[in-house]
Design a protein around this motif. Structure first.
Motif, PDB file in Angstrom:
ATOM      1  N   LEU B  43       0.828  -1.192   0.000  1.00 22.90           N
ATOM      2  CA  LEU B  43       0.000   0.000   0.000  1.00 22.90           C
ATOM      3  C   LEU B  43       0.872   1.254   0.000  1.00 22.90           C
ATOM      4  CD1 LEU B  43      -1.814  -2.292   1.207  1.00 22.90           C
ATOM      5  CD2 LEU B  43      -3.057  -0.468   2.353  1.00 22.90           C
ATOM      6  N   VAL B  44       0.328   2.307  -0.583  1.00 21.46           N
ATOM      7  CA  VAL B  44       1.013   3.586  -0.626  1.00 21.46           C
ATOM      8  C   VAL B  44       0.171   4.616   0.103  1.00 21.46           C
ATOM      9  CG1 VAL B  44       1.849   5.434  -2.112  1.00 21.46           C
ATOM     10  CG2 VAL B  44       2.167   3.051  -2.799  1.00 21.46           C
ATOM     11  N   HIS B  45       0.808   5.323   1.007  1.00 23.96           N
ATOM     12  CA  HIS B  45       0.120   6.346   1.767  1.00 23.96           C
ATOM     13  C   HIS B  45      -0.259   7.509   0.861  1.00 23.96           C
ATOM     14  CE1 HIS B  45      -0.024   9.891   4.503  1.00 23.96           C
ATOM     15  NE2 HIS B  45      -0.649   9.046   5.274  1.00 23.96           N
ATOM     16  N   LEU B  46      -1.532   7.936   0.912  1.00 20.47           N
ATOM     17  CA  LEU B  46      -2.001   9.041   0.086  1.00 20.47           C
ATOM     18  C   LEU B  46      -2.090  10.334   0.868  1.00 20.47           C
ATOM     19  CD1 LEU B  46      -4.923   7.383  -1.920  1.00 20.47           C
ATOM     20  CD2 LEU B  46      -2.632   7.943  -2.752  1.00 20.47           C
ATOM     21  N   ILE B  47      -2.802  10.287   1.977  1.00 18.29           N
ATOM     22  CA  ILE B  47      -3.086  11.526   2.684  1.00 18.29           C
ATOM     23  C   ILE B  47      -3.500  11.210   4.110  1.00 18.29           C
ATOM     24  CG2 ILE B  47      -5.521  11.589   1.998  1.00 18.29           C
ATOM     25  CD1 ILE B  47      -5.122  14.648   1.524  1.00 18.29           C
ATOM     26  N   LEU B  48      -3.188  12.108   5.008  1.00 19.13           N
ATOM     27  CA  LEU B  48      -3.556  11.965   6.412  1.00 19.13           C
ATOM     28  C   LEU B  48      -4.319  13.202   6.829  1.00 19.13           C
ATOM     29  CD1 LEU B  48      -1.259  10.878   9.334  1.00 19.13           C
ATOM     30  CD2 LEU B  48      -2.463  13.058   9.456  1.00 19.13           C
ATOM     31  N   ILE B  49      -5.406  12.997   7.545  1.00 20.17           N
ATOM     32  CA  ILE B  49      -6.167  14.127   8.067  1.00 20.17           C
ATOM     33  C   ILE B  49      -6.249  13.964   9.574  1.00 20.17           C
ATOM     34  CG2 ILE B  49      -8.402  12.982   7.635  1.00 20.17           C
ATOM     35  CD1 ILE B  49      -9.477  15.874   6.997  1.00 20.17           C
ATOM     36  N   ARG B  50      -5.973  15.019  10.305  1.00 22.06           N
ATOM     37  CA  ARG B  50      -5.981  14.959  11.761  1.00 22.06           C
ATOM     38  C   ARG B  50      -7.380  15.213  12.285  1.00 22.06           C
ATOM     39  NH1 ARG B  50      -1.030  17.255  10.471  1.00 22.06           N
ATOM     40  NH2 ARG B  50       0.739  16.014  11.201  1.00 22.06           N
ATOM     41  N   SER B  51      -7.577  14.831  13.512  1.00 24.64           N
ATOM     42  CA  SER B  51      -8.925  14.897  14.088  1.00 24.64           C
ATOM     43  C   SER B  51      -9.434  16.328  14.227  1.00 24.64           C
ATOM     44  CB  SER B  51      -8.959  14.198  15.445  1.00 24.64           C
ATOM     45  OG  SER B  51      -8.051  14.815  16.332  1.00 24.64           O
ATOM     46  N   ASN B  52      -8.528  17.301  14.245  1.00 25.38           N
ATOM     47  CA  ASN B  52      -8.965  18.701  14.356  1.00 25.38           C
ATOM     48  C   ASN B  52      -9.106  19.376  12.992  1.00 25.38           C
ATOM     49  OD1 ASN B  52      -6.303  18.885  13.691  1.00 25.38           O
ATOM     50  ND2 ASN B  52      -5.754  20.337  15.303  1.00 25.38           N
ATOM     51  N   GLU B  53      -8.956  18.596  11.932  1.00 27.95           N
ATOM     52  CA  GLU B  53      -9.126  19.116  10.575  1.00 27.95           C
ATOM     53  C   GLU B  53     -10.446  18.610  10.001  1.00 27.95           C
ATOM     54  OE1 GLU B  53      -5.377  17.454   9.068  1.00 27.95           O
ATOM     55  OE2 GLU B  53      -4.647  19.526   8.844  1.00 27.95           O
ATOM     56  N   ARG B  54     -11.040  19.416   9.156  1.00 29.17           N
ATOM     57  CA  ARG B  54     -12.311  19.022   8.530  1.00 29.17           C
ATOM     58  C   ARG B  54     -12.127  18.673   7.064  1.00 29.17           C
ATOM     59  NH1 ARG B  54     -12.911  17.825  12.544  1.00 29.17           N
ATOM     60  NH2 ARG B  54     -14.178  18.649  14.253  1.00 29.17           N
ATOM     61  N   GLU B  55     -11.123  19.265   6.441  1.00 28.61           N
ATOM     62  CA  GLU B  55     -10.925  19.027   5.016  1.00 28.61           C
ATOM     63  C   GLU B  55      -9.451  19.199   4.702  1.00 28.61           C
ATOM     64  OE1 GLU B  55     -13.943  20.716   2.456  1.00 28.61           O
ATOM     65  OE2 GLU B  55     -12.418  21.262   0.983  1.00 28.61           O
ATOM     66  N   LYS B  56      -8.991  18.400   3.738  1.00 27.60           N
ATOM     67  CA  LYS B  56      -7.595  18.506   3.338  1.00 27.60           C
ATOM     68  C   LYS B  56      -7.488  18.166   1.864  1.00 27.60           C
ATOM     69  CE  LYS B  56      -3.082  17.460   5.227  1.00 27.60           C
ATOM     70  NZ  LYS B  56      -2.379  16.784   6.344  1.00 27.60           N
ATOM     71  N   HIS B  57      -6.594  18.873   1.170  1.00 33.51           N
ATOM     72  CA  HIS B  57      -6.414  18.661  -0.263  1.00 33.51           C
ATOM     73  C   HIS B  57      -4.977  18.243  -0.548  1.00 33.51           C
ATOM     74  CE1 HIS B  57     -10.184  20.835  -1.504  1.00 33.51           C
ATOM     75  NE2 HIS B  57     -10.046  21.249  -0.266  1.00 33.51           N
ATOM     76  N   SER B  58      -4.856  17.408  -1.581  1.00 31.53           N
ATOM     77  CA  SER B  58      -3.530  17.057  -2.085  1.00 31.53           C
ATOM     78  C   SER B  58      -3.681  16.738  -3.562  1.00 31.53           C
ATOM     79  CB  SER B  58      -2.959  15.851  -1.332  1.00 31.53           C
ATOM     80  OG  SER B  58      -1.710  15.468  -1.877  1.00 31.53           O
ATOM     81  N   GLY B  59      -3.313  17.684  -4.417  1.00 35.62           N
ATOM     82  CA  GLY B  59      -3.486  17.485  -5.850  1.00 35.62           C
ATOM     83  C   GLY B  59      -4.944  17.275  -6.198  1.00 35.62           C
ATOM     84  N   ARG B  60      -5.262  16.141  -6.821  1.00 36.97           N
ATOM     85  CA  ARG B  60      -6.645  15.845  -7.189  1.00 36.97           C
ATOM     86  C   ARG B  60      -7.413  15.153  -6.071  1.00 36.97           C
ATOM     87  NH1 ARG B  60      -7.164  12.131 -10.660  1.00 36.97           N
ATOM     88  NH2 ARG B  60      -5.040  11.342 -10.651  1.00 36.97           N
ATOM     89  N   LEU B  61      -6.800  15.006  -4.932  1.00 37.03           N
ATOM     90  CA  LEU B  61      -7.443  14.339  -3.795  1.00 37.03           C
ATOM     91  C   LEU B  61      -8.017  15.365  -2.825  1.00 37.03           C
ATOM     92  CD1 LEU B  61      -4.762  11.636  -2.912  1.00 37.03           C
ATOM     93  CD2 LEU B  61      -6.649  11.466  -4.538  1.00 37.03           C
TER      94      LEU B  61
END
Lengths: 116, 108
Positions: B43-61
């Motif tokens: 598996l390849v890690h794509l993105i991590l979102i923390r519990s105090n975040e509501r939204e996160k972007h990375s390129g097309r993700l």
């Protein structure tokens, strides 16, 4: 630097034989995980090593499965008296765990085990 | 039992369309991670979102997290054939626990 490596990449064995699967984690990573993935399924947690703590073996499916991690680095997963249901891809992952870290896991390419 | 569960189990779309996958989890988390797996290997890690975040972007993700509903979604915009893979969410509860995954097929 090098990623997580696993060997062999493929292993075919006969039912009843023992097999050893090897994982070389990323240097400096304190935690190491073994997972099993059957065809089309999700990841099944097997065992987790973290530093010098006692490993979490709660996922090992039977006493035929064991794992060790020598010197806090290389790990070997051993399956004794293999059964056909042991056929799966065995994945290893390592992470630099610790307080304040996010525990992102880095995976090896896996070992595909086929028990005939 | 699995901590994270994805839905749908399988998704098939045309190239250029958006793909949305959802993940539900059971206990409190510090973060939630999304991974991609090609051809049944690592598996390849794509993105991590923390519990105090509501939204996160990375390129097309784009990842969203709703801790009140214990759910997360992964949106892939303008999908490409190369996005064809299985996608897993994972939550750390001592050890990282993975869901069963969503298999995405993007047709050229």
């Amino acid at each position: 630097g090098a990623g997580v490596s696993q060997s062999p990449s493929n292993k075919v064995t006969e039912k009843g034989k023992d097999v050893e699967l090897r994982c070389d984690p990323i240097s400096g990573h304190t935690a190491l995980y073994w997972y099993r993935q059957s065809l089309g399924q999700g990841l099944e947690f097997l065992i987790y090593f973290q530093g010098n703590s006692a490993p979490d073996k709660s996922g090992l499916p039977s006493d035929r499965f064991s794992a060790e991690r020598t010197g806090g680095s290389v790990s070997t997963l051993t399956i004794q008296r293999t059964q056909q249901e042991d056929s799966a891809v065995y994945l290893c992952a390592s992470t630099r765990e610790g307080e304040g870290r996010d525990n992102e896991q880095f995976f090896g390419p896996g070992t595909r085990l086929t028990v005939l | 039992s699995q901590q994270g569960e994805e839905d749908p189990q399988a998704l098939s779309i045309q190239e250029g369309e958006n793909a949305t996958m959802n993940c539900s989890y059971k206990t409190s988390i510090n973060n939630l991670q999304w991974y991609r797996q090609n051809s049944g290997r690592g598996l390849v890690h794509l993105i991590l979102i923390r519990s105090n975040e509501r939204e996160k972007h990375s390129g097309r993700l784009r990842v969203t997290l709703d801790t009140s509903k214990k759910s997360s979604s992964l949106l892939i915009t303008a999908s490409r054939a190369a996005d064809t893979a299985s996608y897993f969410c994972a939550t750390p509860t001592g050890k990282l626990i993975f869901g069963q995954g969503t298999t995405l097929q993007v047709k050229p």
